[in-house]
Design a protein around this motif. Structure first.
Motif, mmCIF file in Angstrom:
data_model
loop_
_atom_site.group_PDB
_atom_site.id
_atom_site.type_symbol
_atom_site.label_atom_id
_atom_site.label_comp_id
_atom_site.label_asym_id
_atom_site.label_seq_id
_atom_site.Cartn_x
_atom_site.Cartn_y
_atom_site.Cartn_z
ATOM 1 N N THR A 68 1.181 -1.150 -0.137
ATOM 2 C CA THR A 68 -0.552 0.092 0.086
ATOM 3 C C THR A 68 0.979 1.248 0.318
ATOM 4 O O THR A 68 1.613 1.415 0.615
ATOM 5 C CB THR A 68 -0.970 0.413 0.789
ATOM 6 O OG1 THR A 68 -1.618 -1.614 1.282
ATOM 7 C CG2 THR A 68 -2.082 1.041 0.914
ATOM 8 N N LEU A 69 0.713 2.507 -1.222
ATOM 9 C CA LEU A 69 1.912 3.231 -1.550
ATOM 10 C C LEU A 69 0.588 4.381 -1.423
ATOM 11 O O LEU A 69 -0.605 4.039 -1.906
ATOM 12 C CB LEU A 69 2.877 2.802 -1.759
ATOM 13 C CG LEU A 69 3.917 2.236 -1.354
ATOM 14 C CD1 LEU A 69 4.831 1.655 -2.948
ATOM 15 C CD2 LEU A 69 4.562 2.443 -0.942
ATOM 16 N N SER A 70 0.774 5.342 -1.718
ATOM 17 C CA SER A 70 0.082 6.825 -2.287
ATOM 18 C C SER A 70 0.462 6.398 -4.007
ATOM 19 O O SER A 70 0.677 6.460 -4.501
ATOM 20 C CB SER A 70 1.308 8.212 -1.819
ATOM 21 O OG SER A 70 0.365 8.240 -1.129
ATOM 22 N N ASP A 71 -1.310 6.854 -4.334
ATOM 23 C CA ASP A 71 -1.396 6.903 -6.071
ATOM 24 C C ASP A 71 -1.311 8.135 -6.287
ATOM 25 O O ASP A 71 -0.986 9.220 -5.406
ATOM 26 C CB ASP A 71 -3.109 6.478 -6.197
ATOM 27 C CG ASP A 71 -3.850 7.252 -5.964
ATOM 28 O OD1 ASP A 71 -3.544 8.305 -5.418
ATOM 29 O OD2 ASP A 71 -5.861 6.560 -5.383
ATOM 30 N N THR A 72 -1.460 8.267 -7.878
ATOM 31 C CA THR A 72 -0.700 9.527 -8.506
ATOM 32 C C THR A 72 -1.931 11.091 -7.353
ATOM 33 O O THR A 72 -1.594 12.118 -8.096
ATOM 34 C CB THR A 72 -0.685 9.590 -9.924
ATOM 35 O OG1 THR A 72 -2.043 8.870 -10.200
ATOM 36 C CG2 THR A 72 0.109 8.844 -10.016
ATOM 37 N N SER A 73 -2.798 10.667 -6.945
ATOM 38 C CA SER A 73 -4.006 11.727 -6.887
ATOM 39 C C SER A 73 -3.563 11.659 -4.545
ATOM 40 O O SER A 73 -4.169 12.501 -4.281
ATOM 41 C CB SER A 73 -5.446 11.097 -6.963
ATOM 42 O OG SER A 73 -5.716 10.549 -5.862
ATOM 43 N N GLY A 74 -2.707 11.132 -4.239
ATOM 44 C CA GLY A 74 -2.293 11.350 -3.023
ATOM 45 C C GLY A 74 -2.409 10.629 -1.865
ATOM 46 O O GLY A 74 -2.592 10.357 -1.075
ATOM 47 N N GLN A 75 -3.777 9.708 -2.240
ATOM 48 C CA GLN A 75 -4.063 8.783 -1.235
ATOM 49 C C GLN A 75 -3.937 7.353 -1.457
ATOM 50 O O GLN A 75 -3.170 6.475 -2.906
ATOM 51 C CB GLN A 75 -5.797 8.672 -2.002
ATOM 52 C CG GLN A 75 -6.845 10.415 -2.510
ATOM 53 C CD GLN A 75 -6.918 11.025 -0.996
ATOM 54 O OE1 GLN A 75 -6.766 9.964 -0.128
ATOM 55 N NE2 GLN A 75 -6.462 11.899 -0.727
ATOM 56 N N PRO A 76 -4.142 6.503 -0.692
ATOM 57 C CA PRO A 76 -3.209 4.992 -0.479
ATOM 58 C C PRO A 76 -3.897 4.167 -1.378
ATOM 59 O O PRO A 76 -5.075 4.371 -1.888
ATOM 60 C CB PRO A 76 -4.213 4.819 1.266
ATOM 61 C CG PRO A 76 -4.254 5.888 1.574
ATOM 62 C CD PRO A 76 -5.236 7.232 0.475
ATOM 63 N N PHE A 77 -3.303 3.738 -1.921
ATOM 64 C CA PHE A 77 -3.533 2.690 -2.756
ATOM 65 C C PHE A 77 -2.758 0.804 -2.391
ATOM 66 O O PHE A 77 -1.638 0.649 -2.289
ATOM 67 C CB PHE A 77 -2.791 3.150 -4.450
ATOM 68 C CG PHE A 77 -3.440 2.370 -5.394
ATOM 69 C CD1 PHE A 77 -4.124 2.282 -6.406
ATOM 70 C CD2 PHE A 77 -2.850 0.890 -6.028
ATOM 71 C CE1 PHE A 77 -4.707 2.066 -6.946
ATOM 72 C CE2 PHE A 77 -3.467 0.266 -6.626
ATOM 73 C CZ PHE A 77 -4.470 0.985 -8.006
ATOM 74 N N THR A 155 3.672 5.115 -4.750
ATOM 75 C CA THR A 155 4.748 6.133 -4.829
ATOM 76 C C THR A 155 4.560 6.431 -3.176
ATOM 77 O O THR A 155 3.756 7.162 -2.747
ATOM 78 C CB THR A 155 5.301 7.643 -5.585
ATOM 79 O OG1 THR A 155 6.565 8.193 -4.824
ATOM 80 C CG2 THR A 155 3.912 8.320 -5.035
ATOM 81 N N GLY A 156 6.332 6.130 -3.024
ATOM 82 C CA GLY A 156 6.235 6.222 -1.119
ATOM 83 C C GLY A 156 7.059 5.230 -0.944
ATOM 84 O O GLY A 156 8.293 5.370 -1.212
ATOM 85 N N ASP A 157 6.790 4.580 0.445
ATOM 86 C CA ASP A 157 7.965 4.543 1.451
ATOM 87 C C ASP A 157 8.981 3.502 1.119
ATOM 88 O O ASP A 157 8.146 1.982 0.246
ATOM 89 C CB ASP A 157 7.341 3.375 2.495
ATOM 90 C CG ASP A 157 8.271 3.134 3.478
ATOM 91 O OD1 ASP A 157 9.670 2.842 3.328
ATOM 92 O OD2 ASP A 157 7.946 2.800 4.703
#
Length: 227
Positions: A68-77, A155-157
């Motif tokens: 689980t990371l951020s999608d391109t809208s900045g929301q968890p995906f 994108t994320g950790d």
């Protein structure tokens, strides 16, 4: 031993073949490393005469990563949850890559445009950034839009990204900032295709897979044809 010719022959690879291909195709985009990954994979592969796919058919079916990371809208995906029951093409890379990443995503994008709307709706193409410090959701969205506005970016950790890639036999290293300020991110350049029947990876595409191979295989993947 001279490199084996690159062809569209159908191959079946075991877990050892995938791990070896992943290690040997680790590429710092622009460095040219990993150029013999196809021949190396071919050496440890066996012909699969009964597969309809032109990609490398895996004998070990890898689980879709629990990521689980951020999608391109900045929301968890949540990768597993959001792509469950759909054919999923998964690729790890970074937006400032000068060659392998844009070439791979471009080839997939062109092949996707050849599908019917019904077929396109059954396939998710997911790009996971290996350079999350630079690849913000906005940067990632702008880059992906140049290939296909429906492509999903995560994108994320980086620790999570590396663990997810490792579970698939794909190597991802920490990005390196060069003297000129550019960033080099060494990463395995494989695309893995997960089938909707079990959400497991069944087909592997190496870094120099042609647009024609994707165009041949995507309709089969959309239908969930067994490998």
């Amino acid at each position: 031993m001279p490199p084996l010719p690159t062809t569209n022959r159908r191959r079946i690879a075991g877990a050892a073949a995938l791990a070896l291909a992943a290690a040997l195709s680790l590429t710092a985009c622009g460095s040219g490393s990993g150029s013999n990954s196809n021949s190396a994979a071919a050496i440890v592969s066996k012909e699969a005469s009964n597969s309809p796919y032109q990609g490398t058919v895996l004998s070990k079916h890898f689980d879709k990563p629990d990521l689980t990371l951020s999608d391109t809208s900045g929301q968890p995906f949540d990768l597993r949850q959001r792509t469950a029951g759909k054919t999923t093409l998964l690729f790890f890379g970074y937006t400032s890559c000068p060659d392998v990443c844009p070439t791979t995503m471009g080839d997939i994008g062109v092949a996707m445009q050849k599908l019917t709307p019904e077929e396109r709706a059954k396939i998710d193409v997911v790009f996971v950034s290996t350079d999350p410090q630079v690849d913000t959701p906005k940067v990632l969205r702008t880059w992906l839009d140049s290939f296909d506005k429906d492509f999903i970016g995560m994108t994320g950790d980086l620790t999570q990204v590396k663990a997810a890639a490792r579970s698939l036999g794909i190597l991802v290293e920490d990005p390196v900032v060069n003297k000129d300020g550019t960033v080099t991110s060494s990463h395995g350049a494989q695309v893995l295709a997960f089938l909707p029947s079990d959400d497991k990876a069944h087909v592997l595409y190496l870094s120099n897979t042609s647009q024609d191979v994707f165009a041949h295989d995507l309709p089969l993947l959309a239908k969930g044809v067994p490998a």
